[in-house]
Design a protein around this motif. Structure first.
Motif, PDB file in Angstrom:
ATOM      1  N   ALA A  73       0.871  -1.172   0.000  1.00 34.47           N
ATOM      2  CA  ALA A  73       0.000   0.000   0.000  1.00 34.47           C
ATOM      3  C   ALA A  73       0.909   1.223   0.000  1.00 34.47           C
ATOM      4  O   ALA A  73       1.587   1.491   0.989  1.00 34.47           O
ATOM      5  N   PHE A  74       0.940   1.943  -1.103  1.00 33.79           N
ATOM      6  CA  PHE A  74       1.807   3.113  -1.241  1.00 33.79           C
ATOM      7  C   PHE A  74       0.932   4.343  -1.399  1.00 33.79           C
ATOM      8  O   PHE A  74       0.066   4.387  -2.268  1.00 33.79           O
ATOM      9  N   LYS A  75       1.138   5.314  -0.536  1.00 35.83           N
ATOM     10  CA  LYS A  75       0.372   6.550  -0.609  1.00 35.83           C
ATOM     11  C   LYS A  75       1.332   7.717  -0.744  1.00 35.83           C
ATOM     12  O   LYS A  75       2.360   7.746  -0.071  1.00 35.83           O
ATOM     13  N   LYS A  76       0.973   8.655  -1.600  1.00 37.38           N
ATOM     14  CA  LYS A  76       1.816   9.823  -1.814  1.00 37.38           C
ATOM     15  C   LYS A  76       0.932  11.052  -1.953  1.00 37.38           C
ATOM     16  O   LYS A  76      -0.096  11.020  -2.607  1.00 37.38           O
ATOM     17  N   ARG A  77       1.376  12.108  -1.308  1.00 36.75           N
ATOM     18  CA  ARG A  77       0.711  13.395  -1.466  1.00 36.75           C
ATOM     19  C   ARG A  77       1.642  14.267  -2.287  1.00 36.75           C
ATOM     20  O   ARG A  77       2.720  14.628  -1.816  1.00 36.75           O
ATOM     21  N   ARG A  78       1.240  14.577  -3.488  1.00 34.26           N
ATOM     22  CA  ARG A  78       2.146  15.268  -4.387  1.00 34.26           C
ATOM     23  C   ARG A  78       2.442  16.682  -3.913  1.00 34.26           C
ATOM     24  O   ARG A  78       1.609  17.344  -3.317  1.00 34.26           O
ATOM     25  N   ARG A  79       3.645  17.082  -4.199  1.00 36.89           N
ATOM     26  CA  ARG A  79       4.173  18.400  -3.854  1.00 36.89           C
ATOM     27  C   ARG A  79       4.216  18.664  -2.358  1.00 36.89           C
ATOM     28  O   ARG A  79       4.378  19.778  -1.931  1.00 36.89           O
ATOM     29  N   LYS A  80       4.063  17.659  -1.542  1.00 36.81           N
ATOM     30  CA  LYS A  80       4.085  17.851  -0.094  1.00 36.81           C
ATOM     31  C   LYS A  80       5.256  17.122   0.565  1.00 36.81           C
ATOM     32  O   LYS A  80       5.376  17.115   1.776  1.00 36.81           O
ATOM     33  N   ASN A  81       6.062  16.448  -0.229  1.00 41.42           N
ATOM     34  CA  ASN A  81       7.186  15.650   0.281  1.00 41.42           C
ATOM     35  C   ASN A  81       6.687  14.653   1.332  1.00 41.42           C
ATOM     36  O   ASN A  81       7.280  14.503   2.388  1.00 41.42           O
ATOM     37  N   SER A  82       5.568  14.005   1.035  1.00 45.51           N
ATOM     38  CA  SER A  82       4.966  13.069   1.968  1.00 45.51           C
ATOM     39  C   SER A  82       4.660  11.783   1.228  1.00 45.51           C
ATOM     40  O   SER A  82       3.972  11.805   0.209  1.00 45.51           O
ATOM     41  N   ARG A  83       5.178  10.689   1.740  1.00 46.91           N
ATOM     42  CA  ARG A  83       4.875   9.401   1.149  1.00 46.91           C
ATOM     43  C   ARG A  83       4.924   8.338   2.238  1.00 46.91           C
ATOM     44  O   ARG A  83       5.644   8.478   3.221  1.00 46.91           O
ATOM     45  N   ARG A  84       4.132   7.277   2.054  1.00 48.62           N
ATOM     46  CA  ARG A  84       4.095   6.200   3.031  1.00 48.62           C
ATOM     47  C   ARG A  84       3.996   4.879   2.282  1.00 48.62           C
ATOM     48  O   ARG A  84       3.173   4.732   1.378  1.00 48.62           O
TER      49      ARG A  84
END
Length: 174
Positions: A73-84
């Motif tokens: 399960a890969f989640k990314k918030r673009r332009r926020k330098n946030s990924r899990r």
């Protein structure tokens, strides 16, 4: 004869000697477990349950407990330098359906006997069984590095860079 069973929130159509993978259930490897939620018993006269068939069970032998494929399960918030990134593997039980039982019957077929490993008998004249011969890995070959012949470096005479005229023939007269 077939049956439709429900286990782990899923429904499976099974016949005797089917091998299926379901969510993990309690039971040691090699034991017989009974699955009680039988929705349909089919055959010459099919019986539908409301919601389950009364007195019907399915007997199955536990073959193995294992883990399923990795799910990421890969989640990314673009332009926020946030990924899990998280991963998991389901726990799975492998079953072999032995029989479909009706009218509150008990399982009559036990677990299959385990196969024994066959050891080759010693040949006449030899006191011991043949031993496995270990193959040696081939030795690594060393490649001789050739010394590259370095040509004598000639000093190239460099001409001094000519300075460009500031205005290339233009003057600062106004």
């Amino acid at each position: 004869m077939f049956a439709v069973i429900k286990t782990g929130g899923r429904q499976y159509r099974v016949v005797p000697n089917d091998v299926l993978e379901i969510g993990k259930i309690a039971g040691d490897v090699g034991t017989i477990v009974q699955l009680g939620e039988v929705l349909v018993v089919g055959g010459d006269t099919p019986v539908l349950g409301a919601p389950t068939v009364a007195g019907a069970t399915v007997a199955a032998e536990v073959l193995q407990h294992k883990r399923g494929p990795k799910v990421i399960a890969f989640k990314k918030r673009r332009r926020k330098n946030s990924r899990r990134k998280r991963g998991y593997r389901d726990e799975i039980t492998v079953l072999r359906i032995t029989e479909i039982l009706t009218d509150n019957a008990k399982p009559s077929i036990g677990p299959r006997p385990k196969r024994e490993k066959v050891i080759p008998a010693p040949v006449d004249g030899d006191d011991e069984a043949p031993k496995a011969v270990k193959k040696k890995a081939p030795a690594k070959k060393t490649v001789a590095k050739k010394a590259a012949a370095k040509p004598a470096a000639k000093k190239a005479e460099k001409k001094p860079a000519a300075k460009k005229a500031a205005a290339k023939g233009k003057t600062d007269k106004k």
